[in-house]
Design an enzyme around this catalytic site. Structure first.
Site, PDB file in Angstrom:
ATOM      1  N   ASP A 320       0.663  -9.545   2.975  1.00  0.00           N
ATOM      2  CA  ASP A 320       1.077  -9.874   4.336  1.00  0.00           C
ATOM      3  C   ASP A 320       2.375 -10.696   4.350  1.00  0.00           C
ATOM      4  OD1 ASP A 320      -1.689  -9.287   4.157  1.00  0.00           O
ATOM      5  OD2 ASP A 320      -2.123 -10.304   6.035  1.00  0.00           O
ATOM      6  N   GLU A 461      -7.433   0.992   3.992  1.00  0.00           N
ATOM      7  CA  GLU A 461      -8.507   0.618   3.050  1.00  0.00           C
ATOM      8  C   GLU A 461      -9.802   1.401   3.256  1.00  0.00           C
ATOM      9  OE1 GLU A 461      -8.385  -3.470   4.219  1.00  0.00           O
ATOM     10  OE2 GLU A 461      -7.254  -4.076   2.448  1.00  0.00           O
ATOM     11  N   GLN A 575      -5.385   1.483   9.206  1.00  0.00           N
ATOM     12  CA  GLN A 575      -4.118   0.875   9.635  1.00  0.00           C
ATOM     13  C   GLN A 575      -2.952   1.746   9.169  1.00  0.00           C
ATOM     14  OE1 GLN A 575      -5.342  -2.316   6.836  1.00  0.00           O
ATOM     15  NE2 GLN A 575      -3.153  -2.717   6.674  1.00  0.00           N
TER      16      GLN A 575
HETATM   17  O1  IFM Z   1      -3.763  -7.624   3.845  1.00  0.00           O
HETATM   18  C1  IFM Z   1      -4.603  -7.265   4.865  1.00  0.00           C
HETATM   19  C2  IFM Z   1      -5.092  -5.869   4.656  1.00  0.00           C
HETATM   20  O2  IFM Z   1      -4.015  -4.966   4.630  1.00  0.00           O
HETATM   21  C3  IFM Z   1      -6.067  -5.477   5.729  1.00  0.00           C
HETATM   22  N1  IFM Z   1      -7.151  -6.397   5.784  1.00  0.00           N
HETATM   23  C4  IFM Z   1      -6.742  -7.768   6.009  1.00  0.00           C
HETATM   24  C5  IFM Z   1      -5.773  -8.226   4.941  1.00  0.00           C
HETATM   25  C6  IFM Z   1      -5.314  -9.660   5.207  1.00  0.00           C
HETATM   26  O3  IFM Z   1      -4.606  -9.734   6.411  1.00  0.00           O
END
Ligand code: IFM
Length: 721
Positions: A320, A461, A575
């Site tokens: 992030d 994911e 996402q």
């Molecule tokens: O890094 C992210 C991931 O891409 C999606 N789940 C939450 C994480 C932390 O924000």
């Protein structure tokens, strides 16, 4: 100058956790959750420390909360009045985010009349160890009153308790509580100087975990009685580059300095938008949060995925930071961006060790990075809601794209600042080790001319262990190309670094390896419809809508991914993945391809991560579709202003602030709507304002110079200031 106020004017018990996030104050050294002064661990009260972690038994390692020096409540005629238990007559909680002040006023009815308490507090932006607090009481009748205030060491922990020893101090007018963590014996001290601004009798109470002052006085109707506290935190793991004093300062001085520091920050970072107050408010609120968590004046620290709002996601640093947050710092206060990168340079040891653990080479950065680059992520990172058992997930071992994000972040920094000297300080070696890592992932079938990367988890994911994820492959190629570019630069500018590499790997062999990897890595082309398949076999998955997949949930907290998740066998993705790649490498594709992929993937995206909307928004800008970009931008900018963000992954609480989303909103505003683009001649502006934005003004630091950007419907101007 507009007021920046976020407020709640009624007490809502069910908002306690959310308010802890949306009313957060912080200064990069710590974050103070937006909880009330009388709250304890039951209400998730926390002064969350940056960069300090601890592990208890087999539980997850997580960041540590300091003893809480804000703890305060009131007693009237011997009876305690405190939220959430005592129903108030009225209540308001306010965040003045232009000045970084948290304010609350609450009244209660007592048998003899009413009592009102008010409190103003802040995480000092000028003296970063300090917290200032002014607490006052007024009654409308004469009574016996008592303010109880002190430091509460019985802190909120998700996987605690982290303090195995506590020391309570009371010397030379300074009260303190020190907690010592169990794993590494890190000491975290909260201390306070208390100023009682009226005549009262004060008695000190010490318990195992707290030190409290009982300030007793006769309250006369209509008179205000105030106390002020200047508290500070000191830890044995501090990393300040400048002197960070604890010497005495009055509340007033502290507050004035603090407001001046915020004024200075806003003079660089405020974005003005004419014609859309809602967007301007949300964007600047996002910028406020990015400032609250910035490791200013520190050498080597990064920012956790949930900022400094608590221990969610173990207080760990994810991709992030380099993908979504660093841009803001590069173009407002580049020293902060350097501190973030220094953290990655300094923690390469953890990344080298992780690669070795998996039989790979080079630097495989932690998915959830803690101090020293320690991998905080577990193989079982989600708890199944049905069995209450940990589920095997592959965030830790297969999200290979994290190392590439760091290289990408470094290049954004170098291009935005011109600071190549960072290569001399460890960054060159870091990039080469990342490249060696991706090289060690490459596979080749005997009858195919190209390399592939198998068994990965991309940004989406929900689909684990896939082959040739377009995002991962393209980012790996970026790392090879970057390493080649930087080795050449080092050869010219930093011969000692180049010589080191030569000695270690042989420069020519390294170059040959990087060129071969870059040229032969499989990057999937768009198909006959112009769509780039996210990974091998993605198009063969069930093509259903997000709503249909949602309707298959048995429990709303169920995890959508993993081996048996409702999304795993479908084309519904968590996402932006292909879209993220396209928004970054838009120049390599025509507008038609970008549009086709936006139209294909966006409806199939759950936006189950707060990182998603901004990537699609940026892609929409790349296609020239400001109106499509706008709602996605607003979703990102409002991530912490709107209740109802995702709070659970299986049975695991994941609520907190969303700095990546906030950084993403900044990227969309500046690179998307304002169209700031780096060219060979400097920065250019190619605006694409949403319909209702009449004008936009902001400042930008680029290569050591400060620019003012002014955009109207008639044109744009970038002027050095
Ligand atoms: O890094 C992210 C991931 O891409 C999606 N789940 C939450 C994480 C932390 O924000």
């Amino acid at each position: 100058m507009y007021d920046f106020i976020a407020a709640e004017n009624k007490f809502e018990k069910e908002n306690i956790a959310w308010n802890g996030n949306r009313f957060l104050t912080g200064n990069g050294y710590f974050g103070i959750r937006g909880t009330l002064e009388e709250y304890t661990k039951e209400q998730m009260c926390a002064v969350n420390m940056a960069g300090i972690y601890d592990r208890v038994g087999d539980a997850w390692r997580e960041s540590v909360n300091a003893p809480n020096p804000l703890y305060t409540y009131i007693k009237i005629n011997g009876v305690k009045y405190a939220l959430p238990e005592a129903e108030p007559l009225s209540h308001s909680q306010t965040l003045d985010f232009r000045r970084g002040l948290h304010l609350r006023t609450t009244s209660w009815q007592t048998p003899g009349g009413s009592v009102t308490v008010s409190c103003e507090r802040f995480a000092s932006m000028s003296r970063r160890r300090f917290i200032g607090m002014r607490y006052s009481v007024k009654t409308d009748f004469d009574c016996a009153a008592e303010i109880v205030t002190g430091i509460d060491g019985d802190v909120w922990d998700i996987n605690g308790p982290h303090f195995v020893k506590m020391r309570i101090g009371d010397e030379n007018g300074i009260k303190s509580v020190t907690g010592i963590t169990g794993e590494k014996a890190v000491s975290v001290t909260a201390a306070e100087r208390l100023y009682v601004l009226f005549d009262a009798e004060t008695e000190t109470e010490k318990t195992d975990k707290a030190v409290l002052s009982h300030i007793r006085f006769k309250a006369a109707a209509g008179t205000e009685y105030a106390i002020e506290k200047t508290s500070y935190i000191v830890t044995s793991a501090d990393d300040f580059t400048e002197e960070c004093t604890t010497s005495e300062v009055t509340y007033r001085e502290l507050k004035d300095e603090h407001i001046s520091a915020w004024d200075k920050i806003w003079s660089l970072s405020e974005i003005e938008i004419d014609g859309d107050d809602e967007a301007m408010y949300a964007l600047n609120y996002s910028i406020y949060h990015l400032n609250c968590i910035a490791p200013r004046g520190m050498r080597s620290r990064s920012i956790p995925a949930r900022g400094l709002s608590g221990q969610v996601y173990k207080g760990a640093v994810f991709w992030d930071t380099e993908m979504f947050m660093i841009d803001y710092y590069i173009h407002t206060e580049p020293e902060i961006a350097k501190t973030l990168l220094q953290y990655r340079i300094d923690t390469i040891g953890g990344a080298l060790k992780k690669a070795e653990e998996y039989g790979l080479q080079g630097a495989y950065y932690a998915w959830e990075s803690q101090e020293g680059g320690y991998e905080g992520c577990s193989d079982y990172n989600v708890t199944d809601v049905f069995t209450n058992r940990p589920m095997r997930t592959h965030f830790r071992d297969k999200q290979y794209h994290v190392s590439a994000a760091i290289v990408y972040g470094l290049m954004k920094y170098i291009r935005g600042t011109g600071d190549y000297d960072i290569l001399n300080g460890g960054a060159l070696g870091m990039v080469v080790e990342c490249a060696r890592f991706y090289r060690s992932l490459l596979l080749k079938y005997a009858d195919k001319p190209y390399y592939e990367i198998h068994d990965v988890v991309g940004p989406d994911e929900y689909h684990e262990r896939v082959n040739n994820n377009i995002y991962t492959n393209r980012m790996a190629k970026l790392v090879f190309d970057t390493a080649l570019e930087l080795i050449d630069i080092a050869g010219r500018r930093y011969p000692d670094r180049a010589a080191e590499l030569d000695k270690k790997y042989g420069i020519e062999a390294l170059r040959a390896m990087l060129s071969d990897s870059s040229e032969k890595l499989f990057i999937r082309e768009p198909d006959e419809n112009g769509i780039i398949e996210q990974f091998d076999g993605y198009f063969k998955l069930e093509d259903v809508s997000v709503d249909e997949v949602r309707s298959r949930l048995i429990d709303p907290r169920e995890y959508w991914g993993g081996a048996y998740g409702v999304a795993a066998g479908t084309q519904v993705i968590k996402q932006a993945d292909t879209a993220a790649m396209l928004s970054m490498f838009a120049d390599e594709y025509g507008a038609d391809i970008l549009k086709r992929n936006f139209d294909y993937y966006e409806p199939r995206t759950e936006h189950g991560s707060s990182l998603s909307a901004c990537m699609y928004s940026l892609l929409a800008c790349r296609i020239g579709e400001a109106e499509k970009a706008y709602p996605l931008f607003m979703k990102s900018a409002k991530a912490d202003l709107v209740k109802g963000g995702k709070e659970w992954a299986g049975l695991i609480y994941i609520g907190g602030t969303h700095p990546a989303s906030e950084g993403g909103a900044w990227i969309v505003a500046v690179n998307g709507f304002a169209g700031i683009t780096e060219t060979e001649n400097g920065i250019e502006c190619r605006p694409l304002l949403p319909e209702k934005w009449n004008a936009m003004r902001f400042k930008l630091v680029y290569k050591g110079r400060l620019y003012g950007v002014s955009i109207t419907k008639a044109g744009a101007e970038i002027k050095e200031i």
